[in-house]
Motif scaffolding. Structure first.
Motif, short mmCIF file in Angstrom:
data_model
loop_
_atom_site.label_atom_id
_atom_site.label_comp_id
_atom_site.label_asym_id
_atom_site.label_seq_id
_atom_site.Cartn_x
_atom_site.Cartn_y
_atom_site.Cartn_z
N ASN A 129 0.84 -1.21 0.00
CA ASN A 129 0.00 0.00 0.00
C ASN A 129 0.86 1.24 0.00
O ASN A 129 0.51 2.26 -0.56
CB ASN A 129 -0.89 0.04 1.26
N TYR A 365 -5.83 1.62 10.19
CA TYR A 365 -4.69 1.76 9.27
C TYR A 365 -3.76 2.86 9.77
O TYR A 365 -2.56 2.77 9.67
CB TYR A 365 -5.17 2.16 7.86
N VAL A 371 -10.84 1.80 12.20
CA VAL A 371 -11.64 1.37 11.05
C VAL A 371 -12.62 0.29 11.51
O VAL A 371 -13.76 0.22 11.05
CB VAL A 371 -10.72 0.84 9.92
N THR A 390 -22.72 0.11 4.68
CA THR A 390 -22.48 1.19 3.72
C THR A 390 -21.02 1.16 3.25
O THR A 390 -20.18 0.53 3.89
CB THR A 390 -22.77 2.55 4.37
N SER A 391 -20.78 1.87 2.18
CA SER A 391 -19.42 1.92 1.63
C SER A 391 -18.48 2.54 2.66
O SER A 391 -18.80 3.56 3.28
CB SER A 391 -19.46 2.75 0.35
N GLY A 392 -17.33 1.88 2.87
CA GLY A 392 -16.34 2.40 3.82
C GLY A 392 -16.60 1.97 5.25
O GLY A 392 -15.90 2.41 6.17
N SER A 393 -17.60 1.07 5.44
CA SER A 393 -17.91 0.66 6.82
C SER A 393 -16.90 -0.37 7.36
O SER A 393 -16.91 -0.68 8.54
CB SER A 393 -19.33 0.10 6.90
N GLY A 394 -16.04 -0.91 6.49
CA GLY A 394 -14.98 -1.79 6.97
C GLY A 394 -15.12 -3.25 6.57
O GLY A 394 -14.41 -4.13 7.10
N LYS A 395 -16.00 -3.54 5.58
CA LYS A 395 -16.26 -4.95 5.22
C LYS A 395 -15.00 -5.61 4.63
O LYS A 395 -14.60 -6.70 5.09
CB LYS A 395 -17.41 -5.03 4.19
N SER A 396 -14.38 -4.96 3.65
CA SER A 396 -13.20 -5.58 3.01
C SER A 396 -12.05 -5.66 4.00
O SER A 396 -11.26 -6.62 3.97
CB SER A 396 -12.76 -4.77 1.80
N THR A 397 -11.94 -4.66 4.88
CA THR A 397 -10.87 -4.69 5.87
C THR A 397 -11.06 -5.89 6.80
O THR A 397 -10.10 -6.61 7.12
CB THR A 397 -10.89 -3.38 6.70
N HIS A 549 -23.23 -5.57 -1.86
CA HIS A 549 -24.02 -4.34 -1.77
C HIS A 549 -25.45 -4.63 -2.20
O HIS A 549 -26.39 -4.03 -1.70
CB HIS A 549 -23.42 -3.26 -2.68
N1 LIG Z 1 -4.79 0.85 2.81
C1 LIG Z 1 -5.54 1.70 3.49
N2 LIG Z 1 -4.96 2.70 4.17
C2 LIG Z 1 -5.69 3.58 4.87
N3 LIG Z 1 -7.03 3.53 4.97
C3 LIG Z 1 -7.68 2.55 4.31
C4 LIG Z 1 -6.97 1.59 3.54
N4 LIG Z 1 -7.86 0.75 3.00
C5 LIG Z 1 -9.08 1.15 3.42
N5 LIG Z 1 -8.98 2.24 4.21
C6 LIG Z 1 -10.07 2.94 4.91
O1 LIG Z 1 -10.70 2.03 5.77
C7 LIG Z 1 -12.11 2.20 5.76
C8 LIG Z 1 -12.80 0.87 5.47
O2 LIG Z 1 -12.48 0.50 4.14
P1 LIG Z 1 -13.03 -0.86 3.52
O3 LIG Z 1 -12.47 -1.00 2.16
O4 LIG Z 1 -12.82 -1.94 4.47
O5 LIG Z 1 -14.59 -0.53 3.44
P2 LIG Z 1 -15.73 -1.37 2.71
O6 LIG Z 1 -16.87 -1.45 3.68
O7 LIG Z 1 -15.24 -2.64 2.18
O8 LIG Z 1 -16.08 -0.36 1.54
P3 LIG Z 1 -16.73 -0.70 0.09
O9 LIG Z 1 -18.10 -1.27 0.34
O10 LIG Z 1 -16.82 0.65 -0.52
O11 LIG Z 1 -15.82 -1.62 -0.61
C9 LIG Z 1 -12.41 3.28 4.76
O12 LIG Z 1 -12.65 4.49 5.47
C10 LIG Z 1 -11.14 3.39 3.93
O13 LIG Z 1 -10.94 4.72 3.55
#
Ligand SMILES: Nc1ncnc2c1ncn2[C@@H]1O[C@H](COP(=O)(O)OP(=O)(O)OP(=O)(O)O)[C@@H](O)[C@H]1O
Length: 590
Positions: A129, A365, A371, A390-397, A549
């Motif tokens: 990253n 992060y 997060v 919602t988008s950015g809620s942290g699912k992928s993390t 989604h």
């Molecule tokens: N590599 C990173 N460095 C810093 N912040 C990050 C990084 N990756 C994600 N984030 C932040 O972490 C938060 C969660 O991101 P994540 O991708 O997990 O959300 P998500 O729910 O999967 O979103 P989406 O549905 O849009 O894919 C977001 O606010 C994003 O900006």
């Protein structure tokens, strides 16, 4: 005292890096010693022509009346033959030495590449990253090449040069201590001056390498994102920025070249002074009867030869500085902590994943920017789960944490009761299959890409997998079927075809935990439903986690986990959450 002086010219950092390098090449001492021996012999042979010329001048051409006898002509011819032989032998040895040296350099380069690649592939995802891929490529190409060249600059050139210098000085000392002293004086002045100047070249050399790496980084980014560049008509801007970066690099190159040119000019100037002094001093000594004409010929020849070794040492110091800067960057990457040490003795899973328990998980992060907070839930074999929010809620993390791609700040992830951090990651990953929204496919055939998930599949397995991933109709329509090339990152495929290929690759892995992160977002509803049916077909044998989604696709899962700003707000079945009329209900309705 000597050490202090050395530290004056070479910084402590320089000396430390030099030691690191010498340790690194210690495995190659046999081949380096052999190469050094060949080079010393070749160089020694290179001095013989001067001695022979002196011998001919003194023995036959001066100090007495020139006698025209066949015997003398024969002897001169013999000397000339010996001179020719010395040249030829020296050249042959140089060729062999070059080959030996090349062998060492290629093998050293190979081992540096392997070591770095092995390390980089096991680094945490966070490293990628924060590092541009172009810059990383620069480490593998430019930096490693420079490090490989260090063996010449640090060992062969200085040792050879010092030896040649000692032989020449010893000969001059034998002729006249005054001449030797004169030579030492010239060399001393020259060396001190050049060392001051070469020391100044290091920062600019480093700047050049850094700027080159940045340019590589931007180029690779633009090529990867060419569609975005095109769709925003940013070509002109990108070209102008690229040109600006190059102008900046050229500026630094010119400055650095100016410094180097300064050193060369100073060198030539001193070389001319040395030649003049030698000629004058030598001639006076001949007139006074302290030296013969032949000896002056040898001294003149040697003086010219003397300058090159010293210059080689000094220019070695300058290029060594560049090489050592590359070595520093190389080791900086190697010192990055691995999150997945390949040979660790961590525990391996002795059976398939039956239970994943997430306990009070927190992750961020960046410091003070949480997060995920207080995440706790359990997943069991045979059940299907959906992560929504919602988008950015942290699912992928959260999915990344479950895969072990990121490390939790607080809390645990227990796999069959074992803490994830205690598990051998390579073994653990073999139990998983992950499909992301923007999954990557390799430049190769469809077959290659599916086999990447499991190399032991037969052709009939492949057909079955393609049917499961709804890819069979597309493959049947291709002239080369499974053996069709898909281009770099699947450029010849549509978004949906690429996703289905990734699904086939994930199915091929025969995993116990499958994570589908927006994995069907590019598919039409018919294909999406068919794939879901296929995923759920084997659901009893694994844990399925779907991130979606489109909430209509997850109605049949056993448990829905609703995330909002990094926290679990609701958890339950689709029906239960609908009855709750809370966040999930509102998301579905909207
Ligand atoms: N590599 C990173 N460095 C810093 N912040 C990050 C990084 N990756 C994600 N984030 C932040 O972490 C938060 C969660 O991101 P994540 O991708 O997990 O959300 P998500 O729910 O999967 O979103 P989406 O549905 O849009 O894919 C977001 O606010 C994003 O900006």
């Amino acid at each position: 005292m000597i050490r202090k002086r050395l530290e004056f010219f070479f910084t402590k950092d320089f000396i430390t890096q030099m030691k690191v390098f010498l340790k690194q090449i210690s495995h190659y001492r046999e081949i380096i010693s052999f190469s050094l021996l060949l080079s010393i012999i070749a160089n020694a042979l290179g001095l013989i022509p001067a001695l022979i010329s002196g011998q001919i001048v003194d023995g036959y051409l001066s100090g007495r009346e020139l006698a025209n006898s066949p015997q003398i002509e024969k002897e001169i011819l013999l000397w000339a033959g010996a001179l020719f032989l010395a040249y030829v032998l020296s050249e042959v040895l140089n060729i062999i030495q070059n080959q030996v040296q090349l062998r060492f350099r290629t093998s050293f380069n190979h081992s540096l590449q392997d070591k770095l690649y092995k390390h980089v592939l096991h680094l945490p995802i966070n490293f990628f990253n924060k590092t541009k891929s172009g810059e990383l490529l620069s480490r593998f190409t430019n930096d490693i090449n420079q490090i490989t060249g260090l063996s010449n600059q640090l060992i062969l050139t200085p040792i050879n040069a010092l030896l040649r210098l000692s032989v020449i000085l010893a000969y001059c000392f034998y002729l006249s201590p005054w001449i030797a002293l004169l030579i030492l004086l010239i060399i001393g002045t020259l060396t001190i001056l050049c060392m001051f100047l070469t020391k100044k070249t290091r920062p600019l050399q480093n700047e050049i390498y850094d700027k080159q790496a940045v340019i590589h980084g931007f180029l690779s980014e633009v090529f990867q994102g060419i569609r975005t560049v095109r769709s925003h008509a940013k070509e002109a801007e990108e070209i102008s920025q690229h040109s600006q970066r190059h102008l900046d690099l050229n500026d630094t190159r010119l400055k650095s070249n100016l410094q180097i040119q300064g050193i060369y000019t100073l060198w030539s100037f001193m070389q001319a002074i040395a030649a003049a002094l030698m000629l004058a001093g030598g001639s006076i000594m001949i007139i006074r009867g302290h030296m013969s004409l032949g000896e002056l010929v040898v001294v003149q020849f040697f003086t010219a030869q003397l300058m090159n070794p010293i210059f080689n040492i000094l220019s070695s110091i300058s290029s060594t500085q560049g090489g050592l800067a590359c070595l520093e960057r190389y080791h900086k990457i190697l010192s990055e902590e691995l999150d997945n040490p390949p040979d660790s003795n961590r525990k391996k899973l002795d059976k398939c994943i039956e239970k994943i328990k997430i306990v009070n998980l927190n992750f961020s992060y960046l410091p003070d920017k949480p997060v995920l907070e207080n995440i706790s839930f359990t997943m069991q074999k045979g059940k299907t789960y959906a992560l929504v929010g919602t988008s950015g809620s942290g699912k992928s993390t959260l999915a990344d944490l479950i895969c072990g791609f990121q490390k939790a700040s607080i809390g645990n992830i227990l796999i069959n009761g074992i803490e994830l951090q205690e598990l051998n990651k390579e073994n653990y990953i073999q139990h998983l299959a992950i499909v992301h929204q923007a999954n990557f496919v390799f430049d190769g055939t469809i077959r290659d890409n599916i086999l990447y998930g499991n190399t032991e599949l037969t052709s009939s397995d492949l057909i079955e997998l393609c049917q499961k991933a709804q890819l069979h109709d597309f493959i049947d329509s291709l002239e080369l079927g499974l053996d069709s090339y898909i281009g770099e990152n699947g450029i010849k495929l549509s978004g949906g075809q690429k996703q289905r290929l990734c699904l086939a690759r994930a199915f091929a892995a025969k995993a116990d935990l499958i994570i589908l992160d927006e994995a069907t977002s590019h598919l039409d509803s018919i294909n999406e439903r068919l794939i879901q049916k296929a995923v759920f077909e084997n659901k009893n044998d694994l844990i399925t986690l779907i991130i979606a989604h489109n909430l209509s696709t997850i109605k049949d899962v056993d448990q829905v986990i609703v995330l909002e700003k990094g926290e679990i707000k609701e958890i339950g079945t689709h029906e239960g959450l609908m009855k709750l009329r809370g966040l999930y209900f509102n998301m579905l309705k909207s």
